[in-house]
Design a protein around this motif. Structure first.
Motif, PDB file in Angstrom:
ATOM      1  N   ARG A  95       0.822  -1.227   0.000  1.00 46.60           N
ATOM      2  CA  ARG A  95       0.000   0.000   0.000  1.00 46.60           C
ATOM      3  C   ARG A  95       0.854   1.275   0.000  1.00 46.60           C
ATOM      4  O   ARG A  95       0.621   2.192   0.786  1.00 46.60           O
ATOM      5  N   LYS A  96       1.806   1.332  -0.883  1.00 51.09           N
ATOM      6  CA  LYS A  96       2.631   2.529  -1.028  1.00 51.09           C
ATOM      7  C   LYS A  96       2.295   3.221  -2.342  1.00 51.09           C
ATOM      8  O   LYS A  96       1.969   2.564  -3.341  1.00 51.09           O
ATOM      9  N   ALA A  97       2.387   4.523  -2.352  1.00 48.74           N
ATOM     10  CA  ALA A  97       2.051   5.292  -3.555  1.00 48.74           C
ATOM     11  C   ALA A  97       3.006   4.976  -4.697  1.00 48.74           C
ATOM     12  O   ALA A  97       2.596   4.893  -5.862  1.00 48.74           O
ATOM     13  N   VAL A  98       4.289   4.802  -4.373  1.00 45.66           N
ATOM     14  CA  VAL A  98       5.304   4.507  -5.383  1.00 45.66           C
ATOM     15  C   VAL A  98       6.204   3.388  -4.873  1.00 45.66           C
ATOM     16  O   VAL A  98       6.628   3.391  -3.713  1.00 45.66           O
ATOM     17  N   GLU A 212      17.459  -2.488 -17.534  1.00 43.35           N
ATOM     18  CA  GLU A 212      16.232  -3.132 -18.013  1.00 43.35           C
ATOM     19  C   GLU A 212      15.387  -3.712 -16.884  1.00 43.35           C
ATOM     20  O   GLU A 212      14.213  -4.025 -17.070  1.00 43.35           O
ATOM     21  N   LYS A 213      15.990  -3.857 -15.685  1.00 41.35           N
ATOM     22  CA  LYS A 213      15.251  -4.401 -14.545  1.00 41.35           C
ATOM     23  C   LYS A 213      14.760  -3.311 -13.592  1.00 41.35           C
ATOM     24  O   LYS A 213      14.070  -3.608 -12.614  1.00 41.35           O
ATOM     25  N   THR A 214      15.112  -2.058 -13.867  1.00 39.14           N
ATOM     26  CA  THR A 214      14.681  -0.960 -13.007  1.00 39.14           C
ATOM     27  C   THR A 214      13.223  -0.616 -13.299  1.00 39.14           C
ATOM     28  O   THR A 214      12.842  -0.435 -14.451  1.00 39.14           O
ATOM     29  N   GLN A 215      12.404  -0.539 -12.253  1.00 38.94           N
ATOM     30  CA  GLN A 215      10.983  -0.279 -12.429  1.00 38.94           C
ATOM     31  C   GLN A 215      10.484   0.760 -11.432  1.00 38.94           C
ATOM     32  O   GLN A 215      10.867   0.744 -10.262  1.00 38.94           O
ATOM     33  N   THR A 216       9.619   1.635 -11.924  1.00 35.21           N
ATOM     34  CA  THR A 216       8.889   2.565 -11.065  1.00 35.21           C
ATOM     35  C   THR A 216       7.414   2.225 -11.195  1.00 35.21           C
ATOM     36  O   THR A 216       6.846   2.298 -12.285  1.00 35.21           O
ATOM     37  N   MET A 217       6.787   1.834 -10.081  1.00 28.95           N
ATOM     38  CA  MET A 217       5.401   1.359 -10.118  1.00 28.95           C
ATOM     39  C   MET A 217       4.532   2.222  -9.207  1.00 28.95           C
ATOM     40  O   MET A 217       4.771   2.305  -8.000  1.00 28.95           O
ATOM     41  N   HIS A 218       3.540   2.864  -9.820  1.00 29.69           N
ATOM     42  CA  HIS A 218       2.603   3.682  -9.064  1.00 29.69           C
ATOM     43  C   HIS A 218       1.453   2.820  -8.541  1.00 29.69           C
ATOM     44  O   HIS A 218       1.244   1.696  -9.009  1.00 29.69           O
ATOM     45  N   SER A 219       0.697   3.358  -7.619  1.00 29.87           N
ATOM     46  CA  SER A 219      -0.379   2.578  -6.983  1.00 29.87           C
ATOM     47  C   SER A 219      -1.479   2.189  -7.962  1.00 29.87           C
ATOM     48  O   SER A 219      -2.211   1.232  -7.730  1.00 29.87           O
ATOM     49  N   MET A 221      -1.069   0.939 -10.870  1.00 28.81           N
ATOM     50  CA  MET A 221      -0.658  -0.191 -11.696  1.00 28.81           C
ATOM     51  C   MET A 221      -0.233  -1.336 -10.794  1.00 28.81           C
ATOM     52  O   MET A 221      -0.233  -1.198  -9.575  1.00 28.81           O
ATOM     53  N   ARG A 222       0.047  -2.486 -11.394  1.00 33.63           N
ATOM     54  CA  ARG A 222       0.459  -3.620 -10.575  1.00 33.63           C
ATOM     55  C   ARG A 222       1.849  -3.373 -10.009  1.00 33.63           C
ATOM     56  O   ARG A 222       2.798  -3.133 -10.747  1.00 33.63           O
ATOM     57  N   GLN A 223       1.965  -3.433  -8.702  1.00 32.44           N
ATOM     58  CA  GLN A 223       3.243  -3.248  -8.020  1.00 32.44           C
ATOM     59  C   GLN A 223       3.749  -4.602  -7.523  1.00 32.44           C
ATOM     60  O   GLN A 223       3.045  -5.298  -6.799  1.00 32.44           O
ATOM     61  N   THR A 224       4.955  -4.950  -7.931  1.00 29.30           N
ATOM     62  CA  THR A 224       5.516  -6.237  -7.516  1.00 29.30           C
ATOM     63  C   THR A 224       6.887  -6.031  -6.877  1.00 29.30           C
ATOM     64  O   THR A 224       7.684  -5.210  -7.343  1.00 29.30           O
ATOM     65  N   VAL A 225       7.126  -6.786  -5.833  1.00 32.52           N
ATOM     66  CA  VAL A 225       8.415  -6.795  -5.143  1.00 32.52           C
ATOM     67  C   VAL A 225       8.833  -8.254  -4.969  1.00 32.52           C
ATOM     68  O   VAL A 225       8.085  -9.037  -4.394  1.00 32.52           O
ATOM     69  N   THR A 226       9.992  -8.587  -5.477  1.00 30.68           N
ATOM     70  CA  THR A 226      10.472  -9.987  -5.500  1.00 30.68           C
ATOM     71  C   THR A 226       9.350 -10.932  -5.933  1.00 30.68           C
ATOM     72  O   THR A 226       9.058 -11.925  -5.283  1.00 30.68           O
ATOM     73  N   LYS A 227       8.698 -10.567  -7.043  1.00 21.21           N
ATOM     74  CA  LYS A 227       7.669 -11.369  -7.713  1.00 21.21           C
ATOM     75  C   LYS A 227       6.392 -11.549  -6.894  1.00 21.21           C
ATOM     76  O   LYS A 227       5.588 -12.440  -7.168  1.00 21.21           O
ATOM     77  N   LEU A 228       6.176 -10.696  -5.894  1.00 19.59           N
ATOM     78  CA  LEU A 228       4.945 -10.709  -5.116  1.00 19.59           C
ATOM     79  C   LEU A 228       4.218  -9.385  -5.300  1.00 19.59           C
ATOM     80  O   LEU A 228       4.840  -8.318  -5.324  1.00 19.59           O
ATOM     81  N   ILE A 229       2.895  -9.454  -5.429  1.00 18.99           N
ATOM     82  CA  ILE A 229       2.088  -8.248  -5.562  1.00 18.99           C
ATOM     83  C   ILE A 229       1.952  -7.571  -4.204  1.00 18.99           C
ATOM     84  O   ILE A 229       1.712  -8.241  -3.192  1.00 18.99           O
TER      85      ILE A 229
END
Length: 333
Positions: A95-98, A212-219, A221-229
């Motif tokens: 539940r983080k904005a970014v 190529e692995k750097t990602q910025t994910m906003h709330s 869109m789908r946010q994943t960390v170590t392949k977990l939503i």
């Protein structure tokens, strides 16, 4: 205060429960103890593992147990730490904005013998004994991926980065965690203005980023960390949940002997339960019920088998399903 005070080869040999001569022999012949094999990465490329065996493996295990496992790592480190996992790594970012994720390029090869020797010196080993430990734990001028000591040493090599990014995160209200070579920061939209600084800190400490692995994910869109939503709660991706469901269905269709010999699905269900307990429970229950029903079918008396045959003979497919459920007590009237 240093954790160890090991200044001579004799003291090191005693710590590792070998003689100095045995230590020298393993170091001199360490190349013959490594066995290489490749495993596929998710992107289709191959990851080369170099796993030590024999006497070298025993030394690695002892170094890990008696030295590396004695070191308390920072709270932000989750990979290779007992009691922590990809789940504990992802949880702080729910539940983080970014959410901002980075991946270190050539993580293990980036840690050379000189770095490893410095790590042991900081821990309290002399230059001589640190050099011996560096020779034992590195190969071809790098940490061999797949060796018992490599993750622990790589974690220690990242200490300055962890401290700098943790300090930055605390100062500006962000959250920082690391799982081996996967770095994650999350927080408000203010984090967007710190992305270049974060990359520069990593480079200043001698590591490179895989762009190529750097990602910025906003709330939104789908946010994943170590392949977990991590949008609303920790969960597996839809694709992974679908894959495990399919594996349960295939597992259920196998014979009892095949199910007994298949340990992979049990591991998948255990992993799923640690992330999504409700879905994990339902799929575990389904797998157990199938096994139970299979046992019950084998115990059906001849009279019941005859009734079953008559059901198949006289009923349409739809009615047959209802009659079966009624016979098995699954339909209440």
């Amino acid at each position: 205060m240093k954790l160890f005070e090991i200044t001579t080869k004799s003291q090191l040999s005693k710590l590792l429960a070998v003689t100095p001569a045995e230590l020298d022999e393993v170091i001199a012949k360490r190349g013959k103890y490594y066995h290489s094999h490749s495993i596929p990465k998710p992107d289709g490329s191959l990851r080369v593992l170099r796993v030590p065996g024999g006497s070298l493996r025993l030394l690695h295990d002892k170094i890990k147990r008696h030295i590396l496992d004695e070191i308390k790592l920072l709270d932000c480190v989750h990979g290779g730490v007992i009691g922590r996992s990809v789940v504990t790594n992802a949880q702080p970012h729910v539940r983080k904005a970014v959410v901002f994720t980075l991946d270190i390029k050539d993580f293990f090869p980036s840690v050379d013998p000189k770095t490893v020797q410095t790590i042991f010196e900081v821990l309290g080993f002399s230059s001589e004994t640190s050099n011996l430990l560096a020779q034992i734990t590195t190969w071809n001028q790098e940490l061999p991926q797949g060796a018992p000591c490599s993750t622990g040493l790589a974690n220690l090599a990242m200490t300055r980065i962890d401290i700098r990014l943790s300090t930055l995160a605390k100062r500006y209200g962000f959250t920082y965690t690391r799982y081996v070579d996967d770095l994650t920061l999350s927080g408000s939209t203010r984090l967007l203005g710190f992305r270049r600084l974060i990359g520069r800190i990593i480079q200043e400490e001698g590591f490179q980023i895989r762009p190529e692995k750097t990602q910025t994910m906003h709330s939104g869109m789908r946010q994943t960390v170590t392949k977990l939503i991590v949008n609303q709660k920790i969960n597996l991706t839809r694709e992974k949940r679908k894959q495990i469901r399919q594996e349960v269905i295939e597992f259920s269709a196998r014979t009892r002997h095949q199910r007994r010999n298949d340990k992979s699905i049990l591991g998948q269900l255990s992993w799923l339960s640690s992330v999504n307990s409700d879905l994990g429970f339902r799929l575990r229950k389904r797998a157990r019920l199938v096994t139970k029903n299979a046992k019950m079918r084998r115990r059906i008396p001849n009279s019941a088998k005859q009734r079953s045959t008559s059901v198949r003979r006289v009923a349409s497919p739809a009615m047959r399903s209802i009659l079966y459920e009624a016979r098995d007590g699954q339909v209440s009237c």
